[in-house]
Write a protein that holds these residues in place. Structure first.
Motif, PDB file in Angstrom:
ATOM      1  N   ILE A 167       0.833  -1.203   0.000  1.00  0.00           N
ATOM      2  CA  ILE A 167       0.000   0.000   0.000  1.00  0.00           C
ATOM      3  C   ILE A 167       0.868   1.254   0.000  1.00  0.00           C
ATOM      4  N   GLY A 168       1.904   1.267   0.835  1.00  0.00           N
ATOM      5  CA  GLY A 168       2.802   2.421   0.891  1.00  0.00           C
ATOM      6  C   GLY A 168       3.460   2.697  -0.450  1.00  0.00           C
ATOM      7  N   ALA A 169       3.941   1.631  -1.096  1.00  0.00           N
ATOM      8  CA  ALA A 169       4.594   1.786  -2.402  1.00  0.00           C
ATOM      9  C   ALA A 169       3.610   2.282  -3.454  1.00  0.00           C
ATOM     10  N   TYR A 170       2.375   1.778  -3.395  1.00  0.00           N
ATOM     11  CA  TYR A 170       1.346   2.195  -4.349  1.00  0.00           C
ATOM     12  C   TYR A 170       1.042   3.686  -4.205  1.00  0.00           C
ATOM     13  N   LEU A 171       0.857   4.141  -2.968  1.00  0.00           N
ATOM     14  CA  LEU A 171       0.560   5.553  -2.732  1.00  0.00           C
ATOM     15  C   LEU A 171       1.724   6.446  -3.168  1.00  0.00           C
ATOM     16  N   MET A 172       2.938   5.973  -2.992  1.00  0.00           N
ATOM     17  CA  MET A 172       4.115   6.782  -3.311  1.00  0.00           C
ATOM     18  C   MET A 172       4.407   6.861  -4.807  1.00  0.00           C
ATOM     19  N   TYR A 173       4.276   5.729  -5.486  1.00  0.00           N
ATOM     20  CA  TYR A 173       4.817   5.648  -6.844  1.00  0.00           C
ATOM     21  C   TYR A 173       3.790   5.530  -7.958  1.00  0.00           C
ATOM     22  N   TYR A 174       2.508   5.360  -7.623  1.00  0.00           N
ATOM     23  CA  TYR A 174       1.507   5.205  -8.678  1.00  0.00           C
ATOM     24  C   TYR A 174       1.465   6.440  -9.583  1.00  0.00           C
ATOM     25  N   LYS A 175       1.557   6.193 -10.900  1.00  0.00           N
ATOM     26  CA  LYS A 175       1.449   7.264 -11.890  1.00  0.00           C
ATOM     27  C   LYS A 175       0.416   6.858 -12.935  1.00  0.00           C
ATOM     28  N   LYS A 176      -0.231   7.847 -13.526  1.00  0.00           N
ATOM     29  CA  LYS A 176      -1.173   7.559 -14.595  1.00  0.00           C
ATOM     30  C   LYS A 176      -0.710   8.211 -15.882  1.00  0.00           C
ATOM     31  N   ALA A 177      -1.020   7.528 -16.991  1.00  0.00           N
ATOM     32  CA  ALA A 177      -0.606   8.011 -18.306  1.00  0.00           C
ATOM     33  C   ALA A 177      -1.654   8.954 -18.871  1.00  0.00           C
ATOM     34  N   LEU A 178      -1.198  10.023 -19.501  1.00  0.00           N
ATOM     35  CA  LEU A 178      -2.086  10.976 -20.160  1.00  0.00           C
ATOM     36  C   LEU A 178      -2.124  10.678 -21.657  1.00  0.00           C
ATOM     37  N   PRO A 179      -3.177  11.104 -22.348  1.00  0.00           N
ATOM     38  CA  PRO A 179      -3.310  10.811 -23.779  1.00  0.00           C
ATOM     39  C   PRO A 179      -2.152  11.310 -24.645  1.00  0.00           C
ATOM     40  N   ASN A 180      -1.401  12.321 -24.168  1.00  0.00           N
ATOM     41  CA  ASN A 180      -0.286  12.843 -24.967  1.00  0.00           C
ATOM     42  C   ASN A 180       1.038  12.164 -24.649  1.00  0.00           C
ATOM     43  N   GLY A 181       1.001  11.121 -23.798  1.00  0.00           N
ATOM     44  CA  GLY A 181       2.217  10.376 -23.478  1.00  0.00           C
ATOM     45  C   GLY A 181       2.880  10.788 -22.183  1.00  0.00           C
ATOM     46  N   ASP A 182       2.462  11.902 -21.611  1.00  0.00           N
ATOM     47  CA  ASP A 182       3.025  12.333 -20.326  1.00  0.00           C
ATOM     48  C   ASP A 182       2.524  11.408 -19.208  1.00  0.00           C
ATOM     49  N   ARG A 183       3.273  11.382 -18.101  1.00  0.00           N
ATOM     50  CA  ARG A 183       2.867  10.630 -16.924  1.00  0.00           C
ATOM     51  C   ARG A 183       2.922  11.561 -15.719  1.00  0.00           C
ATOM     52  N   MET A 184       2.009  11.368 -14.784  1.00  0.00           N
ATOM     53  CA  MET A 184       1.972  12.204 -13.592  1.00  0.00           C
ATOM     54  C   MET A 184       1.605  11.343 -12.381  1.00  0.00           C
ATOM     55  N   TYR A 185       2.023  11.819 -11.200  1.00  0.00           N
ATOM     56  CA  TYR A 185       1.661  11.106  -9.983  1.00  0.00           C
ATOM     57  C   TYR A 185       0.145  11.112  -9.824  1.00  0.00           C
ATOM     58  N   GLY A 186      -0.408   9.975  -9.430  1.00  0.00           N
ATOM     59  CA  GLY A 186      -1.851   9.867  -9.296  1.00  0.00           C
ATOM     60  C   GLY A 186      -2.385  10.493  -8.021  1.00  0.00           C
ATOM     61  N   PHE A 187      -1.538  10.585  -6.989  1.00  0.00           N
ATOM     62  CA  PHE A 187      -1.999  11.097  -5.707  1.00  0.00           C
ATOM     63  C   PHE A 187      -1.245  12.369  -5.322  1.00  0.00           C
ATOM     64  N   SER A 188      -1.835  13.127  -4.417  1.00  0.00           N
ATOM     65  CA  SER A 188      -1.254  14.398  -3.989  1.00  0.00           C
ATOM     66  C   SER A 188       0.041  14.164  -3.216  1.00  0.00           C
ATOM     67  N   ARG A 189       0.807  15.250  -3.049  1.00  0.00           N
ATOM     68  CA  ARG A 189       2.059  15.165  -2.296  1.00  0.00           C
ATOM     69  C   ARG A 189       1.792  14.669  -0.866  1.00  0.00           C
ATOM     70  N   GLN A 190       0.680  15.127  -0.268  1.00  0.00           N
ATOM     71  CA  GLN A 190       0.348  14.712   1.095  1.00  0.00           C
ATOM     72  C   GLN A 190       0.081  13.212   1.160  1.00  0.00           C
ATOM     73  N   ASP A 191      -0.675  12.699   0.172  1.00  0.00           N
ATOM     74  CA  ASP A 191      -0.960  11.260   0.147  1.00  0.00           C
ATOM     75  C   ASP A 191       0.311  10.457  -0.091  1.00  0.00           C
ATOM     76  N   ARG A 192       1.214  10.978  -0.939  1.00  0.00           N
ATOM     77  CA  ARG A 192       2.478  10.280  -1.170  1.00  0.00           C
ATOM     78  C   ARG A 192       3.341  10.276   0.087  1.00  0.00           C
ATOM     79  N   SER A 193       3.226  11.347   0.914  1.00  0.00           N
ATOM     80  CA  SER A 193       3.948  11.391   2.186  1.00  0.00           C
ATOM     81  C   SER A 193       3.420  10.317   3.133  1.00  0.00           C
ATOM     82  N   HIS A 194       2.080  10.133   3.115  1.00  0.00           N
ATOM     83  CA  HIS A 194       1.497   9.045   3.913  1.00  0.00           C
ATOM     84  C   HIS A 194       2.051   7.703   3.437  1.00  0.00           C
ATOM     85  N   GLY A 195       2.175   7.556   2.121  1.00  0.00           N
ATOM     86  CA  GLY A 195       2.716   6.317   1.575  1.00  0.00           C
ATOM     87  C   GLY A 195       4.134   6.064   2.059  1.00  0.00           C
TER      88      GLY A 195
END
Length: 220
Positions: A167-195
């Protein structure tokens, strides 16, 4: 050009992906097909909803491949039979296809535009660019804070379970792909800190409980 490949399109059927791969290879486009189908497929009769194949190419090739696809199917779109199911769609449904093109194949995307044009509702190229930009911006928003998952993560972390690490790794590292090929973190900085916190606590608790068990074993 970046060596990292980005998700260009997702497929339910592998054969549909292989058709596009043949075109890419004919044009010397580097690609990779990733099978993300659930491992439970064989156990539950191959549920179609668990199947997913991701076709990845270089982000810099996205526009070229899109233009290539459109050129190759242009005649098919112009000569499609009137019985094709999109002709029964309402204007609103066709507009939704155009505004969410990453959810549809290239043929349906272009045909939806053609039908709208024939109905006097043409979407000009400049408006299409604006629509695509707004769609990317809407997708590029962070996921809703997964409070329940964070709570479960902390509980599992304290108990020393490996599930807390996942769960911690998922919250920290999960990224989603955008239609133009870019990738971004799926969760906020605060949620990634919880991870990160969950990962640290999980690691410490795991070692602690291992130590307790070893100590108990020696004194048994």
């Amino acid at each position: 050009m970046s060596t990292e490949l980005s998700t260009y399109r997702k497929f339910i059927y592998e054969d549909d992906a292989l058709e596009l791969i043949k075109i890419l290879e004919d044009n010397q486009i580097v690609n990779e097909l990733v099978n993300n189908s659930s491992q439970l497929d064989s156990s539950f009769g191959g549920d179609i909803n668990t199947k997913q194949f991701e076709l990845k190419i270089h982000k810099d090739d996205f526009v070229f491949v899109e233009n290539l696809e459109e050129e190759l199917i242009k005649d098919e779109v112009e000569n499609v039979e009137e019985g094709y199911h999109l002709f029964e769609y309402s204007d609103e449904e066709l507009v939704e296809i155009v505004t969410k093109k990453e959810e549809w194949n290239k043929f349906d995307y272009l045909l939806a535009q053609k039908i709208l044009k024939e109905r006097g509702k043409e979407i000009n190229p400049e408006l299409l660019k604006i629509i695509n930009k707004q769609r990317i911006e809407s997708i590029a928003t962070e996921e809703i804070s997964p409070t329940w998952l964070i709570v479960i993560g902390y509980v599992c972390a304290v108990l020393g379970g490996l599930f807390g690490i996942f769960i911690g790794a998922y919250l920290m590292y999960y990224k989603k792909a955008l239609p133009n090929g870019d990738r971004m973190y799926g969760f906020s900085r605060q949620d990634r800190s919880h991870g990160q916190n969950i990962l640290i606590i999980s690691g410490i608790a795991f070692l602690f409980w291992i130590g307790i068990r070893l100590f108990s074993y020696k004194n048994y």
